[in-house]
Design an enzyme around this catalytic site. Structure first.
Site, PDB file in Angstrom:
ATOM      1  CE1 TYR A  98      -3.100  -2.883   0.266  1.00  0.00           C
ATOM      2  CE2 TYR A  98      -3.303  -2.426   2.413  1.00  0.00           C
ATOM      3  CZ  TYR A  98      -3.800  -3.280   1.535  1.00  0.00           C
ATOM      4  OH  TYR A  98      -4.656  -4.324   1.659  1.00  0.00           O
ATOM      5  CG  HIS A 168      -1.021  -8.714   0.041  1.00  0.00           C
ATOM      6  ND1 HIS A 168      -0.742  -7.269   0.290  1.00  0.00           N
ATOM      7  CD2 HIS A 168      -2.512  -8.616  -0.170  1.00  0.00           C
ATOM      8  CE1 HIS A 168      -1.706  -6.824   0.051  1.00  0.00           C
ATOM      9  NE2 HIS A 168      -2.812  -7.339   0.016  1.00  0.00           N
ATOM     10  N   PRO A 248     -15.673  -4.121   2.470  1.00  0.00           N
ATOM     11  CG  PRO A 248     -15.919  -3.372   4.643  1.00  0.00           C
ATOM     12  CD  PRO A 248     -14.856  -3.590   3.406  1.00  0.00           C
ATOM     13  CG  LEU A 249     -18.718  -0.264   3.251  1.00  0.00           C
ATOM     14  CD1 LEU A 249     -18.442   1.225   3.389  1.00  0.00           C
ATOM     15  CD2 LEU A 249     -20.313  -0.467   3.677  1.00  0.00           C
ATOM     16  N   GLY A 250     -18.243  -2.919  -0.834  1.00  0.00           N
ATOM     17  CA  GLY A 250     -18.205  -2.948  -2.265  1.00  0.00           C
ATOM     18  C   GLY A 250     -17.450  -1.994  -2.873  1.00  0.00           C
ATOM     19  N   GLY A 252     -17.244   1.029  -1.902  1.00  0.00           N
ATOM     20  CA  GLY A 252     -18.184   2.136  -2.132  1.00  0.00           C
ATOM     21  C   GLY A 252     -19.561   2.012  -2.723  1.00  0.00           C
ATOM     22  CG  PHE A 253     -21.911  -0.713  -5.912  1.00  0.00           C
ATOM     23  CD1 PHE A 253     -22.372   0.163  -7.197  1.00  0.00           C
ATOM     24  CD2 PHE A 253     -22.803  -1.919  -5.819  1.00  0.00           C
ATOM     25  CE1 PHE A 253     -23.340  -0.223  -7.964  1.00  0.00           C
ATOM     26  CE2 PHE A 253     -24.004  -2.092  -6.567  1.00  0.00           C
ATOM     27  CZ  PHE A 253     -24.315  -1.462  -7.636  1.00  0.00           C
TER      28      PHE A 253
END
Length: 377
Positions: A98, A168, A248-250, A252-253
């Site tokens: 990252y 990873h 976990p929020l796709g 942002g979708f």
């Protein structure tokens, strides 16, 4: 790799291949190979194997450069991490790649005042040049590379130990016995306390756990992509391994921030996934409508519904939503207060099962790094 290192790994593999799994585990300094039993966590906490963490973590992947190619203000990101800690988050997720390197440096600076009160993860396994930070988009878990990656991460994080170290991605050319061996050595030195794997194949996870008990698996999991319900989640439940959903929020979708008018920068990861192609997105918007409907019913926000649903899938599931905005951080943390009845969960599950998500979750290159099985020793 030096001749000496090759000899060590050859001898380790030969030894482990010739003895039962339980004896192999003992040889690597581990104490158990079956389901792990852990003490009950405190209120607002969850167990990843024997590691106790906050029930929601914070992913810091986008704190150096977001998916939109925006570079956040460094001081703002440090303030956000510290705010997360003040609100009860103690589980912070990072990786060598990252940035590369920069997100570890940001996290290291931010957590310095409370290092002993939190649990920090980082990851090795991609071909990042340890000197320049250049990533050549390869995977590598050669033992000497693992050790060098961990030493670099410790320095950037400003700490003497990593609470949870992940591979990873699985290196298709390195036996998991070699990986477990060097991680076990790092544990003996006190530099690593727990270990995990990300996006590996199920056979590799079982082999790894037999050698050195795995505390957690990290993989994509959300209302948008539930593939792990078929293979990895049942295996984690069988073996007593925690599960850490990323995205976990796709991406942002599921927050409702993406609609049919949304366009993505060419460098945005989501632009390279076919599930965001207009014809697929139109169908997948049914999931957004689902989270909006439940948000109305629960007096919440769509993102909170998506996170609360994940938390309700098991008490060893610890989502790590990432954000660069304080308001979103507060909303995410508040999702842990939302409760569903068994009937409501069944209703949501039936709705999800009725929606066929269209398109792939990752570009071909990234997809090729997932579900890989390590070679035989």
């Amino acid at each position: 790799m030096t001749d000496h290192s090759e000899a060590i790994n050859h001898n380790r593999r030969a030894f482990l291949a010739g003895i039962p799994a339980a004896a192999a585990t003992a040889a690597l300094g581990a104490t158990q190979v079956a389901a792990q039993s852990s003490p009950a966590p405190a209120t607002g906490r969850r167990m990843l194997g024997s590691l106790e963490v906050s029930e929601l973590g914070l992913g810091v992947q986008n704190m150096h450069r977001t998916f939109h190619s925006i570079v956040p203000d460094r001081d703002d990101m440090i303030a956000l991490i510290r705010s997360a800690y003040e609100q009860g988050v103690t589980f912070f997720d990072c990786a060598e790649v990252y940035g590369p390197f920069e997100c570890e440096r940001i996290l290291g600076e931010a957590m310095a005042p409370f290092r002993n009160d939190i649990q920090v993860t980082t990851k090795f396994g991609f071909g990042v040049d340890p000197e320049t930070g250049t990533w050549d988009f390869t995977v590598t878990s050669q033992p000497e590379r693992i050790r060098r990656a961990v030493e670099g991460s410790l320095q950037r994080l400003g700490t003497d130990r990593i609470d949870l170290l992940y591979q990873h991605r699985v290196d298709p050319n390195v036996p998991i016995e070699d990986v477990a061996g060097v991680v076990s050595d790092l544990m003996d030195e006190g530099k690593v306390l727990h270990w995990g794997l990300s996006e590996m194949g199920p056979k590799t996870l079982r082999r790894a756990h037999e050698l050195l008990p795995v505390s957690a698996v990290q993989s994509e999991y959300s209302m948008l992509w539930r593939g792990r319900e078929q293979d990895i989640l049942p295996l984690c439940n069988e073996l007593g391994i925690g599960f850490v959903p990323f995205a976990p929020l796709g991406y942002g979708f599921l927050t409702g921030a993406v609609d049919m008018q949304t366009s993505f920068a060419p460098t945005d990861f989501r632009a390279l996934t076919t599930r965001m192609d207009p014809e697929n997105r139109q169908i997948n918007m049914s999931l957004v409508e689902l989270t909006r409907d439940w948000a109305t019913r629960k007096d919440a926000k769509p993102a909170q519904i998506a996170l609360a649903w994940l938390l309700a899938q098991g008490d060893t599931i610890v989502p790590i939503p990432g954000t660069t905005q304080i308001t979103h951080l507060r909303d995410n943390i508040a999702a842990a207060d939302i409760r569903f009845t068994d009937g409501e969960l069944a209703e949501i599950r039936a709705s999800l099962d009725s929606i066929r998500v269209m398109g792939g979750r990752a570009p071909d290159l990234v997809a090729g790094w997932s579900d890989v099985e390590a070679p035989d020793a």
